[in-house]
Design a protein around this motif. Structure first.
Motif, PDB file in Angstrom:
ATOM      1  N   ALA A 128     -27.635  62.521  52.105  1.00 19.48           N
ATOM      2  CA  ALA A 128     -26.337  63.159  52.285  1.00 19.48           C
ATOM      3  C   ALA A 128     -26.416  64.654  52.004  1.00 19.48           C
ATOM      4  O   ALA A 128     -25.873  65.473  52.759  1.00 19.48           O
ATOM      5  CB  ALA A 128     -25.299  62.498  51.376  1.00 19.48           C
ATOM      6  N   VAL A 129     -27.104  65.019  50.929  1.00 18.14           N
ATOM      7  CA  VAL A 129     -27.220  66.431  50.550  1.00 18.14           C
ATOM      8  C   VAL A 129     -28.046  67.193  51.589  1.00 18.14           C
ATOM      9  O   VAL A 129     -27.680  68.307  51.991  1.00 18.14           O
ATOM     10  CB  VAL A 129     -27.834  66.551  49.147  1.00 18.14           C
ATOM     11  N   LEU A 130     -29.152  66.602  52.018  1.00 24.46           N
ATOM     12  CA  LEU A 130     -29.979  67.273  53.020  1.00 24.46           C
ATOM     13  C   LEU A 130     -29.211  67.436  54.327  1.00 24.46           C
ATOM     14  O   LEU A 130     -29.291  68.487  54.984  1.00 24.46           O
ATOM     15  CB  LEU A 130     -31.264  66.484  53.248  1.00 24.46           C
ATOM     16  N   GLY A 131     -28.465  66.407  54.726  1.00 19.96           N
ATOM     17  CA  GLY A 131     -27.676  66.526  55.933  1.00 19.96           C
ATOM     18  C   GLY A 131     -26.695  67.682  55.863  1.00 19.96           C
ATOM     19  O   GLY A 131     -26.577  68.473  56.813  1.00 19.96           O
ATOM     20  N   ALA A 132     -26.001  67.806  54.736  1.00 22.70           N
ATOM     21  CA  ALA A 132     -25.062  68.920  54.574  1.00 22.70           C
ATOM     22  C   ALA A 132     -25.794  70.259  54.626  1.00 22.70           C
ATOM     23  O   ALA A 132     -25.320  71.222  55.238  1.00 22.70           O
ATOM     24  CB  ALA A 132     -24.308  68.770  53.261  1.00 22.70           C
ATOM     25  N   ALA A 133     -26.967  70.331  53.985  1.00 21.07           N
ATOM     26  CA  ALA A 133     -27.732  71.580  53.986  1.00 21.07           C
ATOM     27  C   ALA A 133     -28.214  71.954  55.376  1.00 21.07           C
ATOM     28  O   ALA A 133     -28.368  73.135  55.694  1.00 21.07           O
ATOM     29  CB  ALA A 133     -28.918  71.454  53.028  1.00 21.07           C
ATOM     30  N   LEU A 134     -28.444  70.957  56.214  1.00 21.43           N
ATOM     31  CA  LEU A 134     -28.871  71.211  57.595  1.00 21.43           C
ATOM     32  C   LEU A 134     -27.694  71.507  58.526  1.00 21.43           C
ATOM     33  O   LEU A 134     -27.892  71.744  59.715  1.00 21.43           O
ATOM     34  CB  LEU A 134     -29.656  70.013  58.132  1.00 21.43           C
TER      35      LEU A 134
END
Length: 258
Positions: free
Chosen positions: A91-97
């Motif tokens: 979830a965090v990586l998706g938001a960062a991308l």
């Protein structure tokens, strides 16, 4: 073709460019698993792999591991239950991308069928997951979008298993230490990715003996101490994965104590 081969020195073999990853066929319709596998570095070799890996590395260079760790702390505190914590990193990586919504369900569906040979049912759900992720992630060239999806998928199950393994080790009453030490122990004793394989290319040899081209060679990453790969194809996101896992584990002991 599978041919018996000598037991390889995994670390040495991972440095040998004559041993290739099994390559996925290309040419699938955009938004399908076949398209995704044919467009990411995970299933490609040579100059094609180098070009695609460079795309992934460029995305990762934009992401500060320390900020990912803090974002993972925040997301873990906000998670509906501790059971959701292992997938906080996705979830965090998706938001960062730059994703425009929750990428976790679609990423998990894609991860379940990432390797070729998945069942038709898993593949159908994964096809839908790929299409969902394409809609959530920023627009761009098809190969760039595929590599963003690839980063999410590569993070998904492995990082979740690392977090789960670390929590299990912590629950055994091991001596207290830092989160970093806990993860180091977990990677050493129960790594989330224990093995992989390579395919012999032209003129491949092991222990001085020729290996027929096309032979499959299994590799024990756990025994080699190479959970993030080694040699020609090390994981480009190891620092990011550890930062995300640390962020989750920074919080969970607090919640259990409260």
């Amino acid at each position: 073709m599978t041919t018996p081969t000598p037991t390889p020195d995994a670390r040495a073999l991972l440095c040998d460019p004559r041993f290739l990853v099994p390559q996925a066929p290309s040419g699938g319709a955009p938004g399908s698993m076949r398209w995704l596998r044919g467009a990411v570095p995970r299933f490609s070799n040579g100059p094609t792999h180098a070009r695609r890996r460079a795309l992934a590395e460029a995305e990762l260079r934009r992401l500060d591991p320390s900020r990912l760790r803090e974002a993972a702390r925040t997301a873990t505190r906000a998670a509906a239950s501790p059971d959701a914590a292992p997938h906080v990193p996705v979830a965090v990586l998706g938001a960062a991308l730059g994703a425009r919504g929750d990428v976790v369900p679609a990423t998990r569906a894609v991860a379940a069928a990432y390797r070729p040979g998945a069942s038709p049912e898993l593949t159908a759900r994964a096809d839908e997951g790929v299409r969902t992720l394409m809609g959530l992630l920023p627009d761009g060239e098809a190969e760039s979008v595929a590599n963003r999806i690839g980063l999410l998928v590569q993070t998904c199950d492995a990082t979740a298993a690392l977090i789960t393994g670390a929590l299990e080790r912590a629950a055994t009453g091991r001596p207290p230490g830092s989160v970093e030490e806990l993860l180091t122990d977990t990677l050493r004793l129960s790594p989330p990715v224990r093995g992989t394989q390579r395919v012999a290319g032209p003129e491949a040899a092991l222990n001085g003996r020729p290996v027929p081209e096309g032979s499959e060679v299994p590799l024990d990453l756990a025994a080699a101490g190479a959970p993030f790969g080694h040699g020609v194809r090390p994981c480009p996101g190891s620092r990011h994965a550890l930062a995300l896992a640390c962020g989750v584990l920074d919080v969970l002991p607090e919640e259990k104590a409260s």
